[in-house]
Design an enzyme around this catalytic site. Structure first.
Site, PDB file in Angstrom:
ATOM      1  N   LEU A   6       8.624  12.032 -12.337  1.00 41.69           N
ATOM      2  CA  LEU A   6       9.248  11.651 -11.069  1.00 41.69           C
ATOM      3  C   LEU A   6       8.433  10.507 -10.489  1.00 41.69           C
ATOM      4  O   LEU A   6       7.223  10.645 -10.254  1.00 41.69           O
ATOM      5  CB  LEU A   6       9.252  12.843 -10.106  1.00 41.69           C
ATOM      6  CG  LEU A   6       9.533  12.574  -8.619  1.00 41.69           C
ATOM      7  CD1 LEU A   6      10.884  11.917  -8.423  1.00 41.69           C
ATOM      8  CD2 LEU A   6       9.430  13.860  -7.818  1.00 41.69           C
ATOM      9  N   ILE A   7       9.082   9.382 -10.249  1.00 43.20           N
ATOM     10  CA  ILE A   7       8.410   8.199  -9.717  1.00 43.20           C
ATOM     11  C   ILE A   7       9.074   7.809  -8.405  1.00 43.20           C
ATOM     12  O   ILE A   7      10.295   7.664  -8.342  1.00 43.20           O
ATOM     13  CB  ILE A   7       8.479   7.014 -10.698  1.00 43.20           C
ATOM     14  CG1 ILE A   7       7.996   7.422 -12.088  1.00 43.20           C
ATOM     15  CG2 ILE A   7       7.650   5.837 -10.180  1.00 43.20           C
ATOM     16  CD1 ILE A   7       8.165   6.345 -13.156  1.00 43.20           C
ATOM     17  N   SER A  11      12.532   0.669  -6.782  1.00 45.65           N
ATOM     18  CA  SER A  11      13.493  -0.440  -6.687  1.00 45.65           C
ATOM     19  C   SER A  11      12.878  -1.770  -7.098  1.00 45.65           C
ATOM     20  O   SER A  11      13.586  -2.663  -7.589  1.00 45.65           O
ATOM     21  CB  SER A  11      14.062  -0.545  -5.267  1.00 45.65           C
ATOM     22  OG  SER A  11      13.039  -0.781  -4.325  1.00 45.65           O
ATOM     23  N   GLY A  13       8.803  -3.960  -8.169  1.00 48.72           N
ATOM     24  CA  GLY A  13       7.361  -3.937  -8.398  1.00 48.72           C
ATOM     25  C   GLY A  13       6.863  -2.911  -9.381  1.00 48.72           C
ATOM     26  O   GLY A  13       7.455  -2.670 -10.433  1.00 48.72           O
ATOM     27  N   SER A 138      -5.083   1.887  -3.734  1.00 44.68           N
ATOM     28  CA  SER A 138      -5.379   0.459  -3.609  1.00 44.68           C
ATOM     29  C   SER A 138      -6.885   0.313  -3.552  1.00 44.68           C
ATOM     30  O   SER A 138      -7.595   1.281  -3.234  1.00 44.68           O
ATOM     31  CB  SER A 138      -4.754  -0.087  -2.311  1.00 44.68           C
ATOM     32  OG  SER A 138      -5.253  -1.368  -1.981  1.00 44.68           O
ATOM     33  N   TYR A 151      -3.415   0.121   7.324  1.00 44.62           N
ATOM     34  CA  TYR A 151      -3.017   0.356   5.932  1.00 44.62           C
ATOM     35  C   TYR A 151      -4.168   1.012   5.165  1.00 44.62           C
ATOM     36  O   TYR A 151      -3.974   2.013   4.463  1.00 44.62           O
ATOM     37  CB  TYR A 151      -2.621  -0.976   5.294  1.00 44.62           C
ATOM     38  CG  TYR A 151      -2.425  -0.927   3.807  1.00 44.62           C
ATOM     39  CD1 TYR A 151      -1.231  -0.459   3.254  1.00 44.62           C
ATOM     40  CD2 TYR A 151      -3.422  -1.369   2.935  1.00 44.62           C
ATOM     41  CE1 TYR A 151      -1.044  -0.423   1.879  1.00 44.62           C
ATOM     42  CE2 TYR A 151      -3.250  -1.332   1.564  1.00 44.62           C
ATOM     43  CZ  TYR A 151      -2.056  -0.868   1.044  1.00 44.62           C
ATOM     44  OH  TYR A 151      -1.877  -0.834  -0.315  1.00 44.62           O
TER      45      TYR A 151
END
Length: 286
Positions: A6-7, A11, A13, A138, A151
């Protein structure tokens, strides 16, 4: 037996590339996205290459949407072998000038969505005594950066959440946990966002503006002159994610490029992949 993955956020990238790459490597892929109107590109690839991918709606900011997608997969296949928490969104704005709505949104998309998607799959992975949860964080989940503090705060939260989870679910239930930490990713969205921010100065005003302009100048320099050193493609990051999914003893955390590794070195040098720390935590508390 074919593994199911499951990702989230497929849509464009990294999510888009991961869905295709996993399918090409004999996984059954459930590719999810908030807005199915953005699925045409993926549908075209599925048809062209006859890929074993099913597209489902999933908005990581809505618990009922998450639960519905997971229920659909369990009803069809009875299991989820791998969850890739990929959905997320960048945000560059000063804390002082960010609205309450923006602060809640960046936290919901980048942190709460990971928690609730993970929560939804854990009962099934626990019962089957196997599973893997891979969260795309990240370098901003390890190193705070100017104008990205909100972020980075959300990504730091994901790192702490995954680290705490790994300390007990891996040994007890054979659920493997990994944070994948890219640096910059070269996408059309990233390029346009940099240009738009630089020309409009929309994320900082007043006394913050000259600092923001220096920040954006550095971003543009890296994008225009050092792309090969700094920025990766979505496919390059997807290849790291696939490698992790096929690793019997995956690391807790991994950077996806030399630049990312160097950027985080002061935070990671003593324990680059996080496995020593997880052992220390487990030994200390359990």
């Amino acid at each position: 037996m074919t593994k199911n993955v499951l990702i989230t956020g497929t849509s464009t990238g990294v999510g888009f590339e991961s869905a295709i790459l996993f399918a090409k490597n004999n996984y059954k892929v459930y590719a999810t996205m908030r807005n199915l109107e953005k699925s045409e590109k993926l549908k075209q690839k599925i048809q062209e290459e006859n890929l074993n991918i099913e597209i489902l709606p999933l908005d990581v900011t809505k618990i009922d949407s998450i639960e519905s997608a997971v229920k659909t997969i369990i009803e069809k296949d009875g299991k989820i072998d791998v969850l890739v928490n990929n959905a997320g969104a960048g945000f560059a704005k000063t804390t002082e000038q960010a609205s309450e709505e923006e602060i809640k949104w960046v936290t919901d998309v980048n942190y709460h969505g990971v928690v609730f998607c993970t929560q939804a799959v854990l009962p099934y992975m626990r019962k089957q005594k196997s599973g893997q949860i891979i969260s795309i964080t990240s370098v901003g989940g390890l190193v705070g950066q100017p104008f990205n503090e909100l972020y980075c705060g959300a990504k730091f939260a994901v790192e702490g959440f995954m680290e705490g989870l790994a300390a007990y679910v891996t040994d007890a239930f054979n659920i493997k946990i990994t944070c994948v930490e890219p640096g910059g990713i070269a996408t059309e969205f990233m390029t346009s966002a940099i240009e738009k921010s630089a020309t409009e100065g929309q994320f900082a005003t007043g006394e913050y503006l000259p600092i923001f302009e220096r920040y954006m100048a550095g971003n543009q320099k890296r994008a225009n002159e050092g792309k090969e050193q700094v920025y990766q493609t979505g496919l390059e990051v997807a290849e790291v994610i696939l490698d992790i999914s096929e690793n019997e003893n995956p690391p807790l955390r991994i950077r996806t490029s030399k630049w990312a590794e160097d950027f985080c070195e002061l935070k990671t040098k003593a324990d680059p992949d996080g496995t020593k720390l997880v052992k220390q935590i487990t030994d200390s508390f359990l």
